[in-house]
Every structure is written in C-alpha cells, then in structure tokens.
Enzyme design. Structure first.
Site, PDB file in Angstrom:
ATOM      1  N   GLU A  86       0.841  -1.200   0.000  1.00  9.11           N
ATOM      2  CA  GLU A  86       0.000   0.000   0.000  1.00  9.11           C
ATOM      3  C   GLU A  86       0.872   1.244   0.000  1.00  9.11           C
ATOM      4  O   GLU A  86       1.921   1.272   0.647  1.00  9.11           O
ATOM      5  CB  GLU A  86      -0.896  -0.019   1.244  1.00  9.11           C
ATOM      6  CG  GLU A  86      -2.010   0.989   1.209  1.00  9.11           C
ATOM      7  CD  GLU A  86      -3.035   0.710   2.300  1.00  9.11           C
ATOM      8  OE1 GLU A  86      -3.550  -0.431   2.354  1.00  9.11           O
ATOM      9  OE2 GLU A  86      -3.311   1.625   3.074  1.00  9.11           O
ATOM     10  N   ASP A 146       0.008   5.361   0.542  1.00 14.79           N
ATOM     11  CA  ASP A 146      -1.102   6.220   0.955  1.00 14.79           C
ATOM     12  C   ASP A 146      -0.765   7.696   0.998  1.00 14.79           C
ATOM     13  O   ASP A 146       0.336   8.067   1.407  1.00 14.79           O
ATOM     14  CB  ASP A 146      -1.534   5.920   2.403  1.00 14.79           C
ATOM     15  CG  ASP A 146      -1.947   4.502   2.661  1.00 14.79           C
ATOM     16  OD1 ASP A 146      -2.288   3.803   1.713  1.00 14.79           O
ATOM     17  OD2 ASP A 146      -1.923   4.112   3.833  1.00 14.79           O
ATOM     18  N   GLU A 158      -2.971  10.439   3.133  1.00 18.76           N
ATOM     19  CA  GLU A 158      -4.119  10.531   4.032  1.00 18.76           C
ATOM     20  C   GLU A 158      -4.161  11.902   4.694  1.00 18.76           C
ATOM     21  O   GLU A 158      -3.125  12.443   5.076  1.00 18.76           O
ATOM     22  CB  GLU A 158      -4.028   9.480   5.144  1.00 18.76           C
ATOM     23  CG  GLU A 158      -3.978   8.063   4.660  1.00 18.76           C
ATOM     24  CD  GLU A 158      -3.760   7.064   5.781  1.00 18.76           C
ATOM     25  OE1 GLU A 158      -4.121   5.905   5.574  1.00 18.76           O
ATOM     26  OE2 GLU A 158      -3.230   7.440   6.850  1.00 18.76           O
TER      27      GLU A 158
END
Length: 144
Positions: free
Chosen positions: A55, A57, A59
């Site tokens: 993953e 990310d 955010e």
C-alpha cells in the site's frame, strides 16, 4: 464506481491494477470539525493479498476548528510498515489551508522510487533499497 459500505465508508476504486505510474487527485477538504475522519487517496492490493498486501497512501487526518489538517504518507510492503526497514509514515503540515480550494495530490510510483507530491511540489521521496523495501506487485487506485 463509487460505493458506500461498512468497511470503508464511501469511495472509489480503479477498474484495473497498475505496476507503476502517476496517480493523482484534486481534493478540497471539509472545513470545521472532522476529528476521526480520514480522507485518503491510495494504491493497494489488499483484496488480492489480504494480510500480506502492499500500500502507498496519502491521508488527511481529521482535525478540530483552529487546528491544521495533517497530511500523512505511508508505504507498506507485504503487510509491513516497520519503520526500521520500510518508510512507514511521515506527517506534514501544508503551507496552505486545504479547505479553501482544490489542490493536487499525487503519487509517482516506479520500480526505483515513490515520490509524493502536493501541487507538483515533491514532499517525500522514498527510494528502493532492495526488493523487500518497495512495492512491486500490481495495485489498484482508491479514494475514500
């Protein structure tokens, strides 16, 4: 496709997985009380490799009035975000108010590095040190 479900709230997912590329989204964040809400744009293969996924990310961690949003970047390889080996999370405060207008947030992912960008300004560069420190398996683009 946009969905609403109990595991993610609401969001979208790309139709196809990718092995590298430029992935970006124009985002304007909600002002006011957003504590407990995470707005995210990310790449993942969790559905394909549950418990052992990769993953990348971007955010935005919710906030309270008078406090700035925090932008957090994460890199996970095969389920690990161990900060000793893999550059798990880095937090940033932006030089503008992300609730006032749309801004472009992007991930450049290729076989040698990951670059996180805000309005085309690099804010984090994560380089490959070995096969174990950079996601190489195909991932889908998500937003939620």
């Amino acid at each position: 496709t946009i969905w609403l479900d109990s595991s993610s709230g609401s969001g979208f997912k790309s139709l196809h997985p990718y092995r590298s590329g430029y992935f970006g989204a124009a985002v304007k964040l909600q002002p006011g009380y957003t504590a407990g809400v995470i707005t995210s744009f990310y790449l993942s293969n969790n559905e394909e490799h549950p418990g052992n996924h990769d993953e990348i990310d971007i955010e935005f961690l919710g906030t309270i009035p008078g406090k700035p949003y925090t932008l957090q970047t994460n890199v996970y390889i095969r389920g690990s975000g161990d900060g000793n080996i893999i550059g798990r999370e880095k937090k940033f405060h932006l030089w503008f108010d992300p609730t006032q207008d749309f801004h472009n947030y992007a991930i450049v992912w290729n076989p040698t590095e990951i670059i996180f960008l805000v309005d085309d300004v690099p804010i984090r560069r994560y380089q490959r040190k070995s096969d174990a420190t950079l996601p190489l398996r195909p991932m889908w683009a998500y937003g939620s």
